[in-house]
Write a protein that holds these residues in place. Structure first.
Motif, short mmCIF file in Angstrom:
data_model
loop_
_atom_site.label_atom_id
_atom_site.label_comp_id
_atom_site.label_asym_id
_atom_site.label_seq_id
_atom_site.Cartn_x
_atom_site.Cartn_y
_atom_site.Cartn_z
N SER A 190 44.29 49.02 44.74
CA SER A 190 42.78 48.77 44.24
C SER A 190 42.58 49.88 42.95
O SER A 190 42.20 49.49 42.09
CB SER A 190 41.65 48.85 45.23
OG SER A 190 41.75 47.83 46.24
N LEU B 35 45.63 49.15 50.70
CA LEU B 35 44.47 48.68 49.80
C LEU B 35 43.88 49.66 48.76
O LEU B 35 43.42 49.22 47.51
CB LEU B 35 43.45 48.18 50.85
CG LEU B 35 43.47 46.93 51.52
CD1 LEU B 35 42.84 46.38 52.55
CD2 LEU B 35 43.79 45.59 50.39
N THR C 27 36.35 45.93 49.86
CA THR C 27 37.66 45.51 50.57
C THR C 27 37.58 46.10 52.32
O THR C 27 37.07 46.85 52.52
CB THR C 27 38.94 45.56 49.94
OG1 THR C 27 40.18 44.84 50.42
CG2 THR C 27 39.37 47.15 49.72
N LEU D 214 42.50 41.93 41.36
CA LEU D 214 42.32 42.69 42.94
C LEU D 214 42.85 41.72 44.00
O LEU D 214 43.69 42.21 44.74
CB LEU D 214 40.84 43.40 43.11
CG LEU D 214 40.67 44.34 42.52
CD1 LEU D 214 39.07 44.69 42.64
CD2 LEU D 214 41.45 45.51 42.53
N ASN D 215 42.43 40.46 43.77
CA ASN D 215 42.62 39.56 44.89
C ASN D 215 44.17 39.40 44.86
O ASN D 215 44.90 38.89 45.84
CB ASN D 215 41.88 38.47 44.92
CG ASN D 215 40.56 38.69 45.40
OD1 ASN D 215 40.54 38.81 46.78
ND2 ASN D 215 39.38 38.65 44.86
N ALA E 178 46.16 42.16 46.22
CA ALA E 178 45.91 42.76 47.80
C ALA E 178 46.24 41.42 48.77
O ALA E 178 46.68 41.61 49.56
CB ALA E 178 44.50 43.17 47.76
N ARG E 179 45.64 40.54 48.11
CA ARG E 179 45.72 39.33 49.15
C ARG E 179 47.23 38.21 48.82
O ARG E 179 47.79 38.01 49.56
CB ARG E 179 44.43 38.33 48.98
CG ARG E 179 44.34 37.26 49.89
CD ARG E 179 42.95 36.53 49.65
NE ARG E 179 43.14 35.68 48.16
CZ ARG E 179 41.97 35.29 47.70
NH1 ARG E 179 40.84 35.14 48.53
NH2 ARG E 179 42.28 34.70 46.69
N ASP F 58 39.31 41.20 48.09
CA ASP F 58 39.38 42.48 47.61
C ASP F 58 38.31 42.27 46.20
O ASP F 58 38.82 41.61 45.33
CB ASP F 58 40.85 43.23 47.20
CG ASP F 58 40.59 44.64 46.71
OD1 ASP F 58 39.60 44.98 46.64
OD2 ASP F 58 41.95 45.13 46.63
N ALA G 282 44.60 41.70 52.77
CA ALA G 282 43.17 41.61 53.17
C ALA G 282 42.85 40.20 52.66
O ALA G 282 43.45 39.29 51.84
CB ALA G 282 42.29 42.80 52.35
#
Length: 590
Positions: A470, A466, A456, A424-425, A428-429, A438, A435
């Motif tokens: 996710s 997001l 998140t 997830l990170n 998303a990141r 996440d 973000a």
């Protein structure tokens, strides 16, 4: 980079190819800045006065001064505010000790600034993330898997040696550490919403409130004053099936702190008037600021949508009867139900003596501890919900309730928690900059029941993407044809053992608290001490098996809380996912 002494600062070049052009612009501006923007310190010449005799200075020529030492780089100069500030610094503000520079010098420097801005704009930014001015960092470091590390030499305290049982039935885990600067005293209680019987909704939160604010019945001094005299505060951590209270004190104060905590739990002030006047709160924290904590509003709203009480807090404004609070206290605060933890600079013999004295005559329940309730699967009315809340950002919770988890699934599910959070990170990141975090979490109750949850949040234009990415990562983890790699499992095992498990036992204060909580949830620390063996036995196939069992995307519900009008209207420039489109997709077929 600093351009002369005029005050111009720019961020790092976006691409390596831009650095040379920027350096050329910088040297030009530096020459102009040193030559005309600041006069030398020392004797000055006025237009209407006779010239003063010049003094030769070792490092300065007449009218020139060297550039100031380099300073830390500021934000990139291509923002309008920075450009205006740079122009002011460069030509519109007189230097200290001198006159305003000539108009021609100002125009020259502004021309140089415009040239530098155009140089930045002309640079290729394909190598940057959206909203970032710095390039993706490239390095030739070896991957962590290739680094040779020796076996861990960590040896945890032995819970069997730490355990002490007083004649009253009170159990305590004592972990001495002579060199520690503080002593932590913990009281772990079987107290939470899963322990509430019919008619007791809200009683556990109220009982915790009374314990931490009113103190013991018949105490001569207010609880706040007694805590102030010890130079400490009473912290309470509440979960679905356990609550623990903790005090951190200096070594010379541990006896008084232990006496206070025993007195508080043994004889709480259950004032009938205070109980009748109590009403449950909203159940969540406001304003929203960050994704952590049990009071994270999207999480609480999600719990209410997918299941309700006892997974979620009771409805706001619920009253609790004095009889309900007393019944819960009789079950949760009996001598054989409370488990203490004492860790730090203490003598074991002295603690045993103090505990025996303080708990003498404390009545045990005389009955087996009742099992905590288990959350059912729930049937949400919709897979997508929104809550309009004033906020600068949008906040997201995606999850589903789970019932009791078999022991054979607990270690693979813990590894799955790390692997999905890592994915997830990355999505998303690291890849998209949507973000700061996440995250994915699994329940930590004795039976494993609770909420599987993604947390998140981000700017309004990032909310749609997001949610989309996710859900895609949950689906990819659930896909039987998308493998879990051995490297992912290895990293998960290292995190579960080298970070989470070891950290919970590394310090005496932490070990005593961990043992006490395990004693309340599992009756002892046997499961905790066998956890490393269970984690090391997890394979990629085990993780995929539990992913197929628990991560069916069709069972997950999404809650978005924030300024809905802004979120619905916003579109990310690179990933323009509309919230309305997601809502239509997730509601299709319902």
């Amino acid at each position: 980079m600093r351009v002369g002494s005029a005050g111009l600062q720019t961020g790092t070049a976006v691409r390596t190819g831009c650095a040379g052009a920027l350096r050329r612009e910088a040297r030009t501006a530096e020459t102009a800045g040193n030559a005309g923007l600041r006069s030398a310190r020392g004797p000055q010449v006025r237009d209407d006065a006779a010239p003063l005799r010049r003094t030769a200075l070792p490092s300065r020529s007449a009218g020139l001064r060297p550039a100031s030492p380099p300073e830390r780089a500021a934000k990139p100069a291509h923002r309008h505010s920075r450009t205006a500030e740079t122009a002011w610094n460069a030509g519109l503000r007189p230097a200290r000790g001198g006159r305003r520079p000539a108009h021609g010098a100002s125009l020259f420097v502004l021309t140089v600034l415009a040239s530098a801005t155009l140089t930045l704009a002309a640079c290729d930014t394909d190598n940057t993330l959206p909203g970032r001015s710095r390039p993706i960092f490239e390095h030739d470091w070896p991957p962590p898997s290739e680094l040779a590390g020796g076996p861990s030499t960590f040896t945890p305290p032995d819970p069997a040696e730490a355990l002490f049982e007083a004649s009253s039935g009170v159990r305590a885990y004592i972990v001495p550490a002579e060199a520690d600067p503080l002593v932590r005293i913990t009281a772990a209680l079987p107290l939470g919403r899963l322990h509430e019987a019919d008619g007791e909704a809200g009683a556990s939160a109220l009982l915790t409130h009374l314990l931490t604010t009113r103190g013991a019945a018949g105490a001569g001094e207010p609880l706040s004053l007694r805590l102030a005299e010890l130079g400490t505060s009473l912290s309470a951590v509440e979960t679905l099936d356990a609550t623990h209270l903790s005090l951190n004190v200096l070594p010379e104060d541990w006896r008084a702190a232990l006496g206070l905590l025993v007195e508080l739990v043994r004889n709480p002030d259950l004032d009938a008037a205070a109980i009748r006047g109590y009403r449950t709160g909203a159940g969540y924290d406001m304003p929203m600021a960050g994704i952590v904590g049990a009071g994270y509003r999207p999480k609480v709203e999600l719990e209410r949508f997918v299941h309700g009480y006892p997974l979620a807090p009771p409805a706001s404004g619920t009253s609790v009867s004095p009889a309900a609070v007393r019944a819960l206290a009789a079950r949760s605060l009996a001598a054989d139900r409370v488990v203490f933890g004492i860790g730090g600079a203490v003598s074991r013999a002295a603690v045993e003596e103090a505990l025996e004295s303080a708990t003498r005559g404390w009545t045990p329940s005389g009955e087996p501890a009742p099992e905590a309730a288990v959350v059912g699967p729930g049937e949400p009315s919709s897979r997508f919900h929104t809550v309009d809340v004033p906020s600068l950002e949008g906040w997201i919770a995606i999850g589903r309730p789970v019932g009791a988890v078999p022991e054979s699934d607990r270690a693979p599910l813990a590894a799955l928690r790390f692997i999905l959070a890592e994915r997830l990170n990355i999505a998303a990141r690291e890849k998209r900059g949507l973000a700061n975090r996440d995250d994915f979490e699994v329940p930590e109750t004795a039976s494993g029941t609770g909420l599987l949850l993604v947390r998140t949040g981000g700017r309004p234009e990032a909310v749609g993407p997001l949610v989309r990415y996710s859900l895609e990562e949950i689906a990819r983890m659930h896909d039987p044809d998308a493998p879990v790699t051995a490297a992912e499992v290895t990293r998960a095992q290292g995190w579960l053992l080298g970070a989470v498990w070891q950290r919970s036992l590394e310090l005496a204060a932490d070990a005593s608290r961990t043992f006490a909580i395990e004693g309340v949830r599992h009756g002892g620390a046997d499961r905790l001490m066998s956890w490393p063996e269970a984690v090391r036995a997890v394979t990629a196939g085990d993780v995929k098996r539990v992913a197929l069992e628990y991560l069916d995307p069709a069972g997950f519900t999404t809650v978005v809380a924030g300024p809905l009008a802004e979120i619905r209207a916003a579109r990310h420039p690179r990933w323009p996912v509309a919230l309305d489109e997601l809502e239509a997709e997730l509601s299709d077929g319902e």
